[in-house]
Design a protein around this motif. Structure first.
Motif, mmCIF file in Angstrom:
data_model
loop_
_atom_site.group_PDB
_atom_site.id
_atom_site.type_symbol
_atom_site.label_atom_id
_atom_site.label_comp_id
_atom_site.label_asym_id
_atom_site.label_seq_id
_atom_site.Cartn_x
_atom_site.Cartn_y
_atom_site.Cartn_z
ATOM 1 N N GLY A 143 0.814 -1.205 0.000
ATOM 2 C CA GLY A 143 0.000 0.000 0.000
ATOM 3 C C GLY A 143 0.847 1.253 0.000
ATOM 4 O O GLY A 143 1.861 1.326 0.684
ATOM 5 N N GLY A 144 0.420 2.256 -0.787
ATOM 6 C CA GLY A 144 1.164 3.507 -0.857
ATOM 7 C C GLY A 144 1.277 3.998 -2.282
ATOM 8 O O GLY A 144 0.519 3.588 -3.165
ATOM 9 N N GLN A 145 2.244 4.874 -2.528
ATOM 10 C CA GLN A 145 2.446 5.469 -3.843
ATOM 11 C C GLN A 145 3.532 4.717 -4.611
ATOM 12 O O GLN A 145 4.516 4.252 -4.033
ATOM 13 C CB GLN A 145 2.843 6.938 -3.707
ATOM 14 N N GLY A 146 3.325 4.619 -5.929
ATOM 15 C CA GLY A 146 4.320 3.943 -6.740
ATOM 16 C C GLY A 146 4.123 4.219 -8.216
ATOM 17 O O GLY A 146 3.091 4.781 -8.635
ATOM 18 N N MET A 147 5.116 3.822 -9.023
ATOM 19 C CA MET A 147 5.063 4.017 -10.467
ATOM 20 C C MET A 147 5.370 2.705 -11.170
ATOM 21 O O MET A 147 6.345 2.019 -10.841
ATOM 22 C CB MET A 147 6.076 5.081 -10.912
#
Length: 234
Positions: A143-147
């Motif tokens: 979970g969280g931000q990513g690319m």
């Protein structure tokens, strides 16, 4: 009455060596009953310090730091190739309490590779995953931000949950020259705005540009939809 003195029992030589190893951390090799082998330092009859363990059943090797009988610190774990018998590195990095913990690199049998943070043997925190098809994910795990960059250079930037696109995000269709910005739920875009983005430089643009929005209040419609689907803060 005369005192009778009996000769002191002589300990076997291995016992003397073992005592020295426990006290001084000397390196020596021990073979287990099942054929496993450890060469390295000891403390209080436990693997402690630098050492190498070989498991006979699998042929796997761990070489690195130990703490009170468990892998703890920096080390590498390798297994033999079933065909060539040459050793292939599986994991190199930090350990704690016999589990991957901290920063390390894991090499999968499929050729994929993960480099990043671990916690209790699981990928957790920041990391980079290189997949077999050429795509690369870089960002947070669990979970969280990513690319995610695909092999055709298209990419997604935004929220993730349980390994799927989830929450606010942007998907760049660089092959078509378009951008979708909106809300994802379990890998599916639920609402957002699609605009032309670098259409003139795109290798395979759509036949026609995206038409102008004719809604009276498109921002209000979008905001209402986003409020319905966006649970990224929960």
């Amino acid at each position: 009455m005369p005192v009778v003195k009996y000769p002191r029992a002589v300990d076997p030589l291995w016992h003397e060596w073992d005592e020295k190893a426990q006290k001084c951390g000397l390196r020596h090799t021990i073979y287990a009953v099942n054929g496993d082998q450890y060469t390295g330092e000891w403390l209080d009859n436990l693997k402690h310090g630098k050492g190498t363990q070989i498991w006979k059943h699998t042929g796997a090797i761990y070489s690195g730091d130990w703490k009170f009988g468990k892998r703890d610190g920096y080390g590498s774990y390798s297994i033999p190739d079933p065909v060539t018998k040459e050793y292939k590195k599986v994991y190199t990095g930090w350990w704690k309490n016999d589990k991957k913990c901290g920063y390390g690199t894991l090499f999968y049998p499929s050729g994929e590779c993960y480099e990043g943070e671990w916690s209790s043997g699981l990928r957790s925190g920041w990391g980079r995953m290189c997949y077999r098809d050429g795509s690369v994910y870089e960002g947070q795990w669990l979970g969280g931000q990513g690319m995610l960059c695909l092999s055709n250079d298209n990419r997604y930037e935004g929220g993730w949950k349980d390994g799927k696109k989830h929450g606010p995000g942007r998907f760049f269709y660089l092959d078509k020259g378009q951008l979708l910005e909106g809300i994802w739920v379990a890998d599916i875009p639920k609402c957002g705005i699609m605009i032309d983005f670098g259409r003139d430089e795109a290798p395979a643009p759509t036949q026609y540009p995206i038409p102008k929005i004719e809604l009276a209040d498109p921002d209000a419609v979008l905001a209402e939809a986003q409020a319905m689907f966006d649970d990224s803060q929960n």
